[in-house]
Design a protein around this motif. Sequence first.
Motif, PDB file in Angstrom:
ATOM      1  N   PRO A   1      -5.993  10.026  -6.133  1.00  0.00           N
ATOM      2  CA  PRO A   1      -5.541   9.570  -7.455  1.00  0.00           C
ATOM      3  C   PRO A   1      -6.339   8.357  -7.932  1.00  0.00           C
ATOM      4  N   VAL A   2      -6.566   8.269  -9.239  1.00  0.00           N
ATOM      5  CA  VAL A   2      -7.221   7.094  -9.818  1.00  0.00           C
ATOM      6  C   VAL A   2      -6.356   5.880  -9.482  1.00  0.00           C
ATOM      7  N   MET A   3      -6.982   4.817  -8.979  1.00  0.00           N
ATOM      8  CA  MET A   3      -6.203   3.634  -8.597  1.00  0.00           C
ATOM      9  C   MET A   3      -6.147   2.668  -9.773  1.00  0.00           C
ATOM     10  N   GLU A   4      -5.138   2.873 -10.593  1.00  0.00           N
ATOM     11  CA  GLU A   4      -4.986   2.115 -11.832  1.00  0.00           C
ATOM     12  C   GLU A   4      -3.750   1.242 -11.715  1.00  0.00           C
ATOM     13  N   HIS A   5      -3.853  -0.017 -12.086  1.00  0.00           N
ATOM     14  CA  HIS A   5      -2.725  -0.960 -12.055  1.00  0.00           C
ATOM     15  C   HIS A   5      -1.964  -0.975 -10.729  1.00  0.00           C
ATOM     16  N   PRO A   6      -2.646  -0.997  -9.580  1.00  0.00           N
ATOM     17  CA  PRO A   6      -1.880  -0.985  -8.324  1.00  0.00           C
ATOM     18  C   PRO A   6      -0.923  -2.176  -8.221  1.00  0.00           C
ATOM     19  N   GLY A   7      -1.286  -3.302  -8.890  1.00  0.00           N
ATOM     20  CA  GLY A   7      -0.431  -4.485  -8.828  1.00  0.00           C
ATOM     21  C   GLY A   7       0.886  -4.321  -9.581  1.00  0.00           C
ATOM     22  N   SER A   8       0.936  -3.363 -10.514  1.00  0.00           N
ATOM     23  CA  SER A   8       2.184  -3.104 -11.226  1.00  0.00           C
ATOM     24  C   SER A   8       2.987  -2.001 -10.555  1.00  0.00           C
ATOM     25  N   LYS A   9       2.284  -1.110  -9.847  1.00  0.00           N
ATOM     26  CA  LYS A   9       2.969   0.063  -9.285  1.00  0.00           C
ATOM     27  C   LYS A   9       3.556  -0.182  -7.909  1.00  0.00           C
ATOM     28  N   TYR A  10       2.938  -1.086  -7.143  1.00  0.00           N
ATOM     29  CA  TYR A  10       3.316  -1.219  -5.736  1.00  0.00           C
ATOM     30  C   TYR A  10       3.644  -2.661  -5.399  1.00  0.00           C
ATOM     31  N   THR A  11       4.501  -2.799  -4.385  1.00  0.00           N
ATOM     32  CA  THR A  11       4.744  -4.127  -3.810  1.00  0.00           C
ATOM     33  C   THR A  11       3.710  -4.355  -2.707  1.00  0.00           C
ATOM     34  N   ALA A  12       3.606  -5.618  -2.280  1.00  0.00           N
ATOM     35  CA  ALA A  12       2.704  -5.929  -1.161  1.00  0.00           C
ATOM     36  C   ALA A  12       3.098  -5.102   0.062  1.00  0.00           C
ATOM     37  N   ALA A  13       4.413  -4.982   0.304  1.00  0.00           N
ATOM     38  CA  ALA A  13       4.884  -4.240   1.488  1.00  0.00           C
ATOM     39  C   ALA A  13       4.447  -2.778   1.427  1.00  0.00           C
ATOM     40  N   GLN A  14       4.532  -2.162   0.239  1.00  0.00           N
ATOM     41  CA  GLN A  14       4.135  -0.758   0.106  1.00  0.00           C
ATOM     42  C   GLN A  14       2.635  -0.586   0.312  1.00  0.00           C
ATOM     43  N   LEU A  15       1.846  -1.502  -0.256  1.00  0.00           N
ATOM     44  CA  LEU A  15       0.390  -1.417  -0.074  1.00  0.00           C
ATOM     45  C   LEU A  15       0.023  -1.630   1.396  1.00  0.00           C
ATOM     46  N   ARG A  16       0.759  -2.530   2.068  1.00  0.00           N
ATOM     47  CA  ARG A  16       0.460  -2.804   3.488  1.00  0.00           C
ATOM     48  C   ARG A  16       0.680  -1.542   4.321  1.00  0.00           C
ATOM     49  N   LEU A  17       1.777  -0.830   4.084  1.00  0.00           N
ATOM     50  CA  LEU A  17       2.023   0.406   4.843  1.00  0.00           C
ATOM     51  C   LEU A  17       0.952   1.435   4.519  1.00  0.00           C
ATOM     52  N   ARG A  18       0.602   1.568   3.248  1.00  0.00           N
ATOM     53  CA  ARG A  18      -0.410   2.527   2.824  1.00  0.00           C
ATOM     54  C   ARG A  18      -1.740   2.262   3.542  1.00  0.00           C
ATOM     55  N   LEU A  19      -2.107   0.984   3.656  1.00  0.00           N
ATOM     56  CA  LEU A  19      -3.384   0.654   4.296  1.00  0.00           C
ATOM     57  C   LEU A  19      -3.311   0.783   5.813  1.00  0.00           C
ATOM     58  N   VAL A  20      -2.232   0.291   6.396  1.00  0.00           N
ATOM     59  CA  VAL A  20      -2.122   0.305   7.863  1.00  0.00           C
ATOM     60  C   VAL A  20      -2.102   1.741   8.374  1.00  0.00           C
ATOM     61  N   ASN A  21      -1.260   2.582   7.781  1.00  0.00           N
ATOM     62  CA  ASN A  21      -1.150   3.950   8.268  1.00  0.00           C
ATOM     63  C   ASN A  21      -0.575   4.881   7.201  1.00  0.00           C
ATOM     64  N   PRO A  22      -1.446   5.408   6.320  1.00  0.00           N
ATOM     65  CA  PRO A  22      -0.958   6.266   5.223  1.00  0.00           C
ATOM     66  C   PRO A  22      -0.316   7.554   5.719  1.00  0.00           C
ATOM     67  N   LYS A  23      -0.555   7.910   7.006  1.00  0.00           N
ATOM     68  CA  LYS A  23       0.050   9.155   7.520  1.00  0.00           C
ATOM     69  C   LYS A  23       1.560   9.037   7.634  1.00  0.00           C
ATOM     70  N   LEU A  24       2.075   7.823   7.639  1.00  0.00           N
ATOM     71  CA  LEU A  24       3.521   7.659   7.652  1.00  0.00           C
ATOM     72  C   LEU A  24       4.104   7.983   6.275  1.00  0.00           C
ATOM     73  N   ILE A  25       3.246   8.012   5.236  1.00  0.00           N
ATOM     74  CA  ILE A  25       3.696   8.345   3.884  1.00  0.00           C
ATOM     75  C   ILE A  25       3.402   9.818   3.602  1.00  0.00           C
ATOM     76  N   THR A  26       2.162  10.222   3.862  1.00  0.00           N
ATOM     77  CA  THR A  26       1.711  11.602   3.649  1.00  0.00           C
ATOM     78  C   THR A  26       1.086  12.080   4.958  1.00  0.00           C
TER      79      THR A  26
END
Length: 153
Positions: A85-110
């Motif tokens: 997905p186009v990464m647009e306005h990530p600062g409005s869409k996600y919290t720091a905690a959500q971005l941290r999980l996405r970066l650490v291990n996105p397989k826990l999300i998808t």
Amino acid sequence: MFGWLRFIALGTAAAAAAAAVTAVAQDALVPIEVVGNGIPTPLTAQPGDPARGKQVVTDATNATCLICHNMPDLPEQPDQGNLAPVMEHPGSKYTAAQLRLRLVNPKLITPDTIMPAYYRVDGLTRVQQQYVGKTIYKPQDVEDVIAYLLTLK
Ligand code: HEC
């Protein structure tokens, strides 16, 4: 005649060596606690630095986000990907905690995502030799990237 035995022995030794490397690196990892859909606790005591985070994100030698994501905030960056997905306005869409999980291990999300886990060394497949037993990002890189993405509102 016993060539195959030697082959198995060598293979086992190599696997044991690889496991040892992973074990060391794994011990050295900052402990991660997933709460809900995020990781609320930063990986470092030092707050993230957005300017440095931008450098990390645009570092073409280190599995940059731009291989897969188009980032409209970085129009000057060449060859942006379209596998994600186009990464647009990530600062409005996600919290720091959500971005941290996405970066650490996105397989826990998808679970079957192609997005790399930037701070994880076990359970990975097809790891490039230079990354075996190592994380792609250091803890401070993770925090700096989060700080940068949060500025993109
Ligand atoms: C190899 C491709 C790839 C790379 C590299 C990559 N991503 Fe992703 N990313 C994806 C895909 C595919 C998705 C869609 C959801 C999924 O599969 O998890 C995604 C989803 C996301 C999402 C959620 C977006 C949404 O709309 O759901 C965020 C945020 C994100 N990535 C951030 C990053 C950041 C930050 C980096 C660099 C540090 C990065 N990604 C690197 C492939 C990638």
